[in-house]
Write an enzyme that holds these catalytic residues in place. Structure first.
Site: not given
Ligand SMILES: Cc1cc2nc3c(=O)[nH]c(=O)nc-3n(C[C@H](O)[C@H](O)[C@H](O)COP(=O)(O)OP(=O)(O)OC[C@H]3O[C@@H](n4cnc5c(N)ncnc54)[C@H](O)[C@@H]3O)c2cc1C
Ligand code: FES
Ligand code: FES
Length: 1357
Positions: A50, A353-354, A938, A1289
C-alpha cells in the site's frame, strides 16, 4: 567511519541488512527503507502492498542499541514509511534474514507452510516479520523460562501480532494457528489442521531464538554515538542532540529562507498526507533527550513529544506499577489500553505522541491521542527558540498551526486525585473511560468518532442516586478540525443528581454539540454514536439500583468476549476453529492434504513475483495518468515541470501507437477496449497517458502532478447511474446464447399466491479486488521487433494477443511470461491486459525496457471491480412461505466498455436459481455508463444473484412474520425442480446433496438450540442483539479446455507446464499431485510420494504452451489436472513396453533407471494435450451451506461475528488442505463484501475509496470468533476430474449468512424499539444495505434509539 567537520558527526549513513553492512555517502533523505531494500539490495521479500502503513506487507525488524539502558531494542517497522536516513546505526532483518532455502528455513517459515497459511504468499513475509517481532520481544520479558523449543509468547499476543497485517487470500485462520503454535499457553490439539504429526511433537520445527535475540551486529554497539549530518548542500538530514543545536539549525534554516524543512520522528504521517513535494532538509528529533523521555513526578506523568506510542504505552503501565495504586491510575491504564488500538504495532513502534498531536493541531488529523489527552486534562509544552510555554491541550488545539520555529516538546498528563475536602464523601469515585467506534477494533482503522470521559461521582444519601461532582467530556475524530470539550454539557451535568431526565437533557445537548462539519461522511451517524458513548458512560449511574457502588471502574471487563490481559482488557479475536474432512486414498497422492508447493519460499520471501525480477539495464518505469472527468474533450496533458521533468523519458498516449498497431488495451470474446482515451475521456479513471521516468517514484509523482486540460463545452451529460442509462437506453447487447431462459408462467404463479410483494427494490454496490500485489508488468524489447513481457496476469494468452495487436506485430513476436500472481480474484484477468500492454508499447516506442508497479491509489481508481446492480422484483407466495412466482427487472452497471459484462445475466441467474421460485420471469439490461468498466470479481454476478435471492426470502419472511430460515427450507429444490431450473447441470439425483448439507449443518452447528439461545439473549439484553441465519448455495461452474505438457528429464525429474496460473489457489500443488499419481500408474518400484518430489511446475510462457485461456471460474485447477493426467497417460503408454521388458530382465525397476533407458532408446518423453469435457458435461452444480451468528451493538452499529459454520461439498477433494484454504478465504472475502468494504465514488464517478485508510478489507479481528469448516466428501461424480468439485468461488456466496444474521439481529432491535412505542419508523420491513457497515446497521437500529429509550423510560417510570 568518515567524520565530518563538526565534531562527532558522521557524513556516512551506516546500517546493516540481514548482517550485511551498508555505508552510503549519497542518499536523497526522502528515500524510504523499502525503496532502498527493493532497488539496491537482493532482499526482495519486503513487499509493497500500500505504501501508506496500512497493510503490513513491508514489515521488517529494526534492531538498535539503546546506550541509555545498554540494551539492544528490537521492534517491527513499516519500511514503506521509515526513512532510510533514520536507520543510521541500526540493523534491519527481513524474512530472508531469518532463514532461506540455502541456509535452511526458519521455524516460522516452516510452520507457516505446515499450517497451510499461505496462498498467493504476498502478505506472508510481512506476517512472518510481525510474528517474529512479537516472539523476540516476548522472549525478552522477565517471565519464567519457557521449555526448550517454546517461546514466552502468549496465544493472545501471537494473534495480536498480526492484527495490522492484511491478507486477502487465507481468511487468516491458518495464519493465526501458525502464529499460535509458538505460544506458551496453547495446546497443539487446539490448533487448526496442519501437516505436523500431532503425536510426535518433534516433527514440528522447534523455535530456539534465545541466542539470536540481539540481531544487531557487534560493530554497531560501540560505533554509533555520533549524530548524522548527512547529505549535500541541497539535501540534508540533521540529527541535533540538544535543543540548543536544534535552535541554531532552525535559526540558520529560517534565515536562509530557501529550505523546505521537515521535523521528523517516525515519518508515519507520510502514510496519511502523502506529500508529493519532497523537503530538502529533514531534522530528526529523536536524539534530543528531553523529547524522548518519560518522567513521572507527584503531579503527573510527562511524555516527551518524540516518545513512540509503544513506549508511551509501556511508560503509562509502568507508572501504574510504581505508584502505590490510586484511583487516578485508571486514567493512565485506560489511555494505555486505548493507545493499543491506534494504527498497528508497527506504526506504534515508530509513530510518536508529539507527531500525532501536531498532525491533529496543524492538519486536522482525526486523532485518538488528542481526544484521550483532552479527556485527561493534559497540558503541552512548546519550545519556540529558547522560550518554553505550557498551555492546556485544549488551547493548543484551538491555536493557529504550530509555526516552523516551534517544537512541541512534551505532553503532561496530571494525576487525578479525588479532592478530599470537608464535604467530600467516603464513597466518592473517579471514573474514566475512553471510546472509539471504528470499522476494525485492532486492525488499523480511524475512528468515526472517539471520546474520553472523566467523572467524579458521589452517592446521594440513602436514595442511592449518584451526584456528578465534576466531569470532562471530550469528543473527537467526528469531522471537525480537532477534538473538543463539550463544555456546555459538562456545565449542565456538574453538581446534578444523575437521573434519566438529566441524562436525556445532556444527550440532547451532545447532539447539538458534536456536529460534524458540512461534507463529512455519515454526519448523523457520528453524532448518534457520540450520544451512545455518553449514554454508555452515564446510563448505568442514572439507574438508582446500580448507583456508583456497582459502578465497576473497568466496566467493560464484565462483558463477554473480553479478556483480561496485562493491565488491559482486550477484545478477544479468533477464539476457536474446527476443520473437518475425510481423506480419500483412492488416487494417492491426489487427495492428500500435502503442503502447498513453494509455501516455505513464499514465507522466506524468496518466491519471485513480477516486481521482484531485477530490472534490466536502462530500465524505465511507467505510471498512468487517468481522467478525473466522466465525459470531456481532452485538449492537452502537461507534465508538471516541478516533477523532476528532466528525468521523465516520455509521455505515451494513443498517438504513439505505431503504424499497423491499434489502440487496444484489452480484449475478450465480446470485443476490445482501448488502451488510451483518444481526444475524449469517457469515464473518470479512463487511461489518458503513460508517463515514463527513471524510477517508479518519479513516474508516480509525475503522473500525480500532471495537468490535464479538459473541455466540457457542448459535451452531453455523462451517464453515471443505471437509472440514467435506462432512461437513455444505453445498453450493451447480450448475445442470445448467453441470455438465460425463463421458467414457468409468471401470471399463473402470481394467481396462485396468497400474498404478493410488488415492485420491491434491492441495490448492490461494487467491491474492489484488493489483491495484495497490485497490477504489475515488465516489458523487455528483443531483437527483430520481438518483445518479452512479464505480466502478473490470470490470462497471459490474452495479454499476448492484445500486445501484438497494439504494437502491430505478429503474435509470434510476443512472449508473455507469468510465474505467479500475488492475488487475482478476477482483477488480474482483463484488467491486467492494459497494464502489460502500456509497458510493451512504451518499451517498443522508447526501445528500452519499461516496467510498472501500479500504485494502490491508481489501481483502485482504474480497477472497476464488481458489478453494481439495481433489482426491482415482484413476488407471489403462499401463507406457508412457498413461493409461486417471481419477476425481476435487473439493471447491471457495466461501466463504459464491455469487458466480460455480457456474461452477467447468465451468471446472476445460474446462482439465483438456488431456490424453487415457482415461475421465474426476468428482464436483464446490461447498462453502459460513464464509469470505469466493471470486470469479473470472484463469483462475478453470482454473488449478487445469491444475495438478491436471500433478500427476497428475507422480505417474504418479514411480511409473514416468520423465521427466514423456514422460508428458505420450504423453497429448497427437489431434484425435479432442480432439473427444471438447471436443465444443463443438475446431474444425477445422488449428486444433489443440498438437502443433506442443510440438515447435516443444522445438526453440527446446533442451529435449533442456538436459535433459542439467541431469542433468550435478546430478551435479556437491551443494547446488544443477536441474530442467527442459515444460507444455502447452488453454484454452477463450467469446465473449459486447458492445455498441459509433461516432460521427463534424463535424471527422472519432471517438468510440467499448464495453462492455469498459480494465483494462490493451490493449482500447482494439485497439478503436482496429479502428475505423481498419473505417472505412478507405470508402477515402478518407486513410491508416488517420491515422484511428487521430482515434479516441478514451471512458469506459463505463451510461446511455449499456447491456448492457456483464462484462469477463472473455479475450475482451472481441475482442468489443468485433467490435462496433465492425459499427458501422463500418454507417457505411461509409451514407457510401459520398456518397463515390462526391464521388469522381466531385472525383476525390479526403479523410476530413474526406466527413464535413463527410455532416453537411451529415444522414447519421446514429452507429451502435451489440449482437452476439456464435451459440451454435454462441461457444467455442473456445487452445493454448500453456512450458519452464522452475529451480535450487534445497538449504540455503535458495530457487529461481531460470533460463529460461522460452513459445510461444502467438494466431491472428492484433490487436496483438502488447499480446498479448506479456498473455502475459508472465499468466505472471509465475502464477509468483506457483505459487511465492510465500501468502494465509494464522487459525483463524477471517480473512486474515492482509494487506499487502506478508506477501504477496509477484513482483518484478523473482524473474522468469525469461532470458524468451523467441514468438507463433505460426496463420493463418485461421473464426468468430474477424479470425482472432485470446484470450491474457489462458491463459498464466498455463503458469507451472506453473516449479512442475514445481522439482519435478524437488527430486526430484534427494531422489535424492541416498537416495544418502546416507536411504531412510526421502525417496522419489520427494512433494507439493510450491502455492505452492512457500522453506520448502516446503526441507522436501521435507530440513530435515535437512545433518546427513544430514555423518553420511553421517562413516560413509563
Ligand atoms: C496506518 C496508520 C494508522 C493510524 N491510525 C491512527 C489512529 O487510529 N488514531 C490516531 O490517533 N492516529 C493514528 N495514526 C497516526 C499516528 O499516530 C501518527 O502518524 C504518528 O503518531 C505520528 O508520529 P510520527 O513520529 O511518525 O510523526 P512524523 O510523521 O514524523 O511527524 C508528523 C508531523 O508532525 C511534525 N512534528 C513531529 N514532531 C514534532 C514536534 N515535536 N514538534 C513540532 N512538529 C513535529 C512533523 O514535521 C510532521 O509534520 C495512524 C498512522 C498510520 C500511518
Ligand atoms: S506497504 Fe508498508 S504498510 Fe503497506
Ligand atoms: S496469502 Fe495473504 S494475501 Fe495472498
Amino acid at each position: 567511519m568518515e567524520e565530518g567537520s563538526e565534531t562527532g558527526t558522521s557524513k556516512t549513513l551506516v546500517f546493516a541488512v540481514n548482517g550485511r553492512k551498508f555505508e552510503l555517502s549519497d542518499v536523497d533523505p526522502s528515500t524510504t527503507l523499502i525503496e532502498f531494500l527493493r532497488t539496491r539490495t537482493p532482499f526482495k521479500s519486503v513487499k509493497l502492498g500500500c505504501g501508506e502503513g496500512g497493510c503490513g506487507a513491508c514489515v521488517v525488524l529494526l534492531s538498535k542499541y539503546d546506550d541509555i539502558v545498554g540494551k539492544v531494542e528490537n521492534f517491527t517497522v513499516s519500511s514503506c514509511l521509515t526513512l532510510l536516513c533514520s536507520i543510521h546505526g541500526c540493523s534491519i532483518t527481513t524474512t530472508e534474514g531469518l532463514g532461506n532455502s540455502k541456509d535452511g528455513f526458519h521455524p516460522i517459515h516452516e510452520r507457516f507452510a505446515g499450517f497451510h497459511a499461505t496462498q498467493c504468499g504476498f502478505c506472508t513475509p510481512g506476517m512472518c516479520m510481525s510474528l517474529y517481532g512479537a516472539l523476540v520481544n516476548a522472549d525478552k520479558t522477565n517471565g519464567p523460562e519457557s521449555a526448550s523449543g517454546i517461546s514466552k509468547l502468549t496465544a493472545f499476543e501471537a494473534e495480536k501480532a498480526i492484527a495490522g497485517n492484511l491478507c486477502r487470500c487465507t481468511g487468516y485462520r491458518p495464519i493465526v494457528d501458525a502464529c499460535k503454535s509458538f505460544a506458551v499457553d496453547i495446546d497443539m490439539e487446539d490448533l487448526g489442521f496442519n501437516s505436523f504429526c500431532k503425536t510426535k511433537a518433534s516433527r514440528m520445527p522447534l523455535y530456539e531464538n534465545k541466542q539470536g535475540i540481539s540481531r544487531l551486529p557487534e560493530f554497531f554497539k560501540s560505533d554509533f554515538k555520533s549524530n548524522l549530518l548527512f547529505g549535500s548542500e541541497k539535501l540534508r538530514w540533521l540529527t541535533p542532540k540538544a535543543f540548543l543545536e536544534l535552535d541554531s539549525m532552525l535559526k540558520t534554516i529560517n534565515s536562509s529562507r530557501v529550505s523546505q524543512v521537515k521535523l521528523v520522528v517516525g515519518n508515519t504521517s507520510a502514510g496519511y498526507y502523502k506529500e508529493l513535494e519532497n523537503c530538502d532538509t529533514y531534522i530528526d528529533l529523536r536524539y534530543i533527550p528531553e523529547l524522548s523521555c518519560i518522567r513521572q513526578d507527584p503531579v503527573g506523568i510527562e511524555i516527551g513529544a518524540a516518545v513512540t506510542i509503544s513506549k508511551a504505552i509501556c511508560g503509562l503501565r509502568e507508572a501504574c506499577r510504581i505508584e502505590s495504586p490510586s484511583e487516578g491510575d485508571i486514567v493512565w491504564k485506560k489511555i494505555a489500553a486505548h493507545l493499543e488500538k491506534i494504527g498497528t504495532k508497527f506504526i506504534q513502534n515508530t509513530g510518536s505522541i508529539g507527531g500525532n498531536l501536531v498532525m491533529a493541531q496543524r492538519a486536522h488529523f482525526p486523532s485518538d491521542i488528542a481526544t484521550l489527552l483532552l479527556g485527561a486534562g493534559a497540558f503541552v509544552n512548546i519550545r519556540s527558540g529558547t522560550t518554553y510555554e505550557t498551555v492546556s491541550l485544549e488551547e493548543f488545539l484551538e491555536r493557529p498551526p504550530l509555526d516552523s520555529k516551534s517544537v512541541l516538546s512534551s505532553v503532561k498528563i496530571p494525576i487525578r486525585e479525588l479532592k478530599k475536602g470537608r464535604n467530600s464523601r467516603v464513597d466518592s469515585k473517579l471514573l474514566f473511560e475512553t471510546y472509539r467506534a471504528a470499522p476494525r477494533d485492532h486492525g488499523n482503522a480511524l475512528a468515526y468518532v472517539n471520546a474520553a470521559f472523566l467523572a467524579e461521582l458521589s452517592s446521594c444519601g440513602s436514595s442511592g442516586e449518584t451526584v456528578l461532582n465534576k466531569c470532562v467530556l471530550a469528543f473527537g475524530a467526528y469531522g471537525r478540525k480537532h477534538a473538543i470539550r463539550a463544555r456546555e454539557v459538562e456545565k449542565l451535568l456538574t453538581g446534578r443528581v444523575l437521573t434519566i431526565r438529566v441524562l436525556y437533557e445532556a444527550i440532547n445537548m451532545v447532539k447539538g454539540t458534536v456536529v460534524p462539519e458540512e461534507g463529512t461522511s455519515r454526519e448523523a451517524y457520528r453524532s448518534s454514536v457520540a450520544v451512545g458513548f455518553l449514554f454508555e458512560f452515564l446510563g448505568p449511574l442514572a439507574d438508582a439500583t446500580v448507583g456508583i457502588s456497582r459502578c465497576n471502574l473497568s466496566s467493560k471487563g464484565a462483558e463477554e468476549n473480553y479478556e483480561e490481559g496485562d493491565h488491559v482488557i482486550y477484545p478477544r479475536m479468533l477464539s476457536s476453529s474446527r476443520q473437518v474432512f475425510q481423506l480419500n486414498k483412492d488416487y494417492h497422492p491426489v487427495g492428500e492434504p500435502i503442503v502447498k508447493s513453494g509455501a516455505s519460499l513464499q514465507a522466506s520471501g524468496e518466491a519471485v513475483y513480477v516486481d521482484d525480477i531485477p530490472s534490466p539495464a536502462n530500465c524505465l518505469h511507467g505510471s498512468f495518468i487517468y481522467s478525473t472527468k466522466p465525459l470531456a474533450r481532452v485538449k492537452g496533458i502537461q507534465v508538471n515541470p516541478k516533477s523532476h521533468s528532466n528525468r521523465i523519458s516520455g509521455l505515451i498516449t494513443f498517438k504513439d501507437i505505431p503504424n499497423g498497431g491499434k489502440n487496444v488495451g484489452s480484449m475478450t470474446i465480446f470485443g476490445p477496449e482501448p488502451l488510451f482515451a483518444d481526444d475524449f475521456t469517457r469515464c473518470a479513471g479512463d487511461r489518458l497517458a503513460f508517463v515514463v521516468a527513471d524510477t517508479q517514484k518519479e513516474a508516480d509523482v509525475a503522473s500525480r502532478l500532471a495537468i490535464v486540460n479538459y473541455d466540457l463545452e457542448n459535451v452531453e451529460a455523462p451517464i453515471l447511474t443505471v437509472e440514467d442509462a435506462f432512461a437513455r437506453s444505453s445498453f450493451f447487447q447480450v448475445p442470445p446464447f448467453l441470455y438465460p431462459k425463463e421458467v414457468g408462467d409468471f401470471s399463473k404463479g402470481m394467481a396462485e399466491a396468497d400474498h404478493t410483494i410488488l415492485s420491491a427494490e434491492v441495490k448492490i454496490d461494487s467491491q474492489y479486488y484488493f489483491y495484495m500485489e497490485s497490477q504489475t508488468a515488465l516489458a523487455v524489447p528483443d531483437e527483430d521487433n520481438c518483445i518479452v513481457v512479464y505480466s502478473s496476469s490470470q490470462c497471459p494468452e490474452y495479454v499476448h494477443a492484445t500486445i501484438a495487436q497494439c504494437i502491430g506485430v505478429p503474435e509470434h513476436n510476443v512472449r508473455v511470461i507469468t510465474r505467479r500472481v500475488g492475488g487475482g480474484f478476477g482483477g488480474k484477468a482483463v484488467k491486467s491486459m492494459p497494464v502489460a500492454t502500456a509497458c510493451a508499447l512504451a518499451a517498443h516506442v522508447l526501445r528500452q525496457p519499461v516496467r510498472i508497479y501500479v500504485n494502490r491509489k491508481t489501481d483502485m481508481i482504474m480497477a472497476g471491480g464488481r458489478h453494481p446492480m439495481k433489482i426491482t422484483y415482484s413476488v407471489g407466495f403462499k401463507s406457508t412461505g412457498k413461493i409461486t412466482a417471481l419477476k425481476l427487472d435487473i439493471l447491471v452497471d457495466a461501466g463504459i466498455y464491455t469487458d466480460i459484462s455480457p456474461v452477467m445475466p447468465s451468471n446472476f441467474m445460474a446462482v439465483f436459481r438456488k431456490y424453487d421460485w415457482g415461475a421465474l420471469s426476468f428482464d436483464i439490461k446490461v447498462c453502459k455508463t460513464n464509469t470505469v468498466s466493471r470486470s469479473a470479481m470472484r463469483g462475478p454476478g453470482e454473488v449478487q444473484g445469491s444475495y438478491v435471492a436471500e433478500a427476497i426470502i428475507e422480505n417474504i419472511a418479514s411480511t409473514l412474520s416468520v423465521n427466514a430460515d423456514c422460508v428458505r427450507k420450504i423453497n429448497l429444490h427437489t431434484h425435479d425442480s432442480l432439473k427444471l431450473f438447471h436443465p444443463a447441470s443438475s446431474g444425477e439425483v445422488q449428486e444433489y446433496t443440498l438437502s443433506l448439507l442443510w440438515e447435516k449443518l443444522a445438526l453440527s452447528s446446533e442451529y435449533s438450540q442456538r436459535r433459542e439461545m439467541v431469542i433468550e439473549f435478546n430478551k435479556c439484553n437491551l443494547w446488544k442483539k443477536r441474530g442467527i441465519s442459515s444460507v444455502p448455495t447452488v453454484h454452477e461452474v463450467i469446465v473449459r479446455p486447458t492445455p498441459g505438457r509433461v516432460s521427463i528429464l534424463r535424471d527422472g525429474s519432471v517438468v510440467v507446464e499448464v495453462g492455469g496460473i498459480e494465483l494462490g489457489q493451490g493449482l500447482w500443488t494439485k497439478v503436482k499431485q496429479m502428475t505423481a499419481f498419473a505417472l505412478g500408474l507405470i508402477k515402478c518400484d518407486t513410491l508416488e510420494i517420491d515422484l511428487l518430489e521430482k515434479v516441478r511446475i514451471i512458469q506459463a510462457d505463451t510461446l511455449s504452451l499456447i491456448q492457456g485461456g483464462f484462469t477463472a471460474g473455479s475450475t482451472t485447477s481441475e482442468s489443468s489436472c485433467e490435462a496433465v493426467r492425459l499427458c501422463c497417460e500418454i507417457l505411461v503408454e509409451r514407457l510401459r513396453p520398456l518397463k515390462e521388458k526391464l521388469k522381466t530382465e531385472m525383476g525390479s525397476v526403479q523410476w530413474e533407471m526406466l527413464i535413463q533407458q527410455a532416453h537411451m532408446q529415444a522414447v519421446n518423453l514429452s507429451a502435451s494435450t489440449y482437452s476439456g469435457p464435451d459440451f454435454s458435461s462441461n457444467r455442473y452444480l456445487t452445493y454448500g451451506a453456512a450458519v452464522s451468528e452475529v451480535e450487534v451493538n445497538l449504540l455503535t452499529g458495530g457487529t461481531t461475528i460470533l460463529r460461522s459454520d460452513v459445510l461444502y461439498d467438494c466431491g472428492r477433494s484433490l487436496n483438502p488442505a488447499v480446498d479448506l484454504g479456498q473455502i475459508e478465504g472465499a468466505f472471509v472475502q465475502g464477509i468483506g463484501y457483505f459487511m465492510l468494504e465500501e468502494y465509494t465514488r464522487n459525483s463524477d464517478g471517480l473512486v474515492t475509496s482509494d487506499g487502506t485508510w478508506t477501504y477496509k478489507i477484513p482483518t484478523v479481528d473482524t473474522i468469525p470468533k469461532e470458524f468451523n469448516v467441514e468438507i463433505l466428501s460426496s463420493g463418485h461424480h461421473k464426468n468430474r476430474v477424479l470425482s472432485s468439485k470446484a470450491c474457489g468461488e462458491p463459498p464466498l456466496l455463503l458469507a451472506s449468512s453473516v449479512h442475514c444474521a445481522t439482519r435478524a439481529a437488527v430486526r430484534a432491535a427494531r422489535e424492541q424499539l416498537q416495544s418502546w412505542g416507536c411504531h412510526d419508523l421502525y417496522g419489520p420491513n427494512f433494507n439493510l444495505e450491502v455492505p452492512a457497515v457500522m453506520p448502516t446497521v446503526k441507522e436501521q437500529c435507530g440513530l435515535d434509539n437512545v433518546e427513544r429509550y430514555l423518553k420511553w423510560k421517562m413516560c413509563t417510570h
